[in-house]
Design a protein around this motif. Sequence first.
Motif, mmCIF file in Angstrom:
data_model
loop_
_atom_site.group_PDB
_atom_site.id
_atom_site.type_symbol
_atom_site.label_atom_id
_atom_site.label_comp_id
_atom_site.label_asym_id
_atom_site.label_seq_id
_atom_site.Cartn_x
_atom_site.Cartn_y
_atom_site.Cartn_z
ATOM 1 N N LEU A 11 0.836 -1.220 0.147
ATOM 2 C CA LEU A 11 0.014 0.162 -0.011
ATOM 3 C C LEU A 11 0.915 1.430 0.026
ATOM 4 O O LEU A 11 0.389 2.465 0.029
ATOM 5 N N ASP A 48 -9.240 3.912 -0.646
ATOM 6 C CA ASP A 48 -9.283 2.419 -0.330
ATOM 7 C C ASP A 48 -10.520 1.924 0.309
ATOM 8 O O ASP A 48 -11.285 2.891 1.016
ATOM 9 N N ASP A 52 -9.765 -3.944 1.596
ATOM 10 C CA ASP A 52 -8.333 -3.460 1.754
ATOM 11 C C ASP A 52 -7.699 -3.040 3.117
ATOM 12 O O ASP A 52 -6.753 -3.448 3.592
#
Length: 115
Positions: A11, A48, A52
Amino acid sequence: MGGFVSTPSTLQQPIETTNDSLRPSKLLFNVTIHNSLGTIKVLMLPEDNVRDLIKAVLVIYDKGKRRPLLRDTDPNCYHLHYSPYSLQSLKPNEKLKNLGSRNFFLCLKPRISSS
């Protein structure tokens, strides 16, 4: 009862900034996992989604070798709730910026028995 704030390497991406609006590039979320001590703190992008966030929390928990060990680390086996007392779970495709909270509770989905 603090903990490390971490962002999973998958990420960690550069954030493009625009001058027309000042929005936070990342949001800090606190997630408590059922039967564990303390919270998992994770930085996520506002775009997100809940899926996630669940995945990131499970990765951080597992990497940190926290106890108790999780029975399952598949994100599809978990529900995210606003609190341990909330019966309704959040939708997996819901955007994090639309949730209105930064504190959540993660628990295993109930097992379906085949009888």
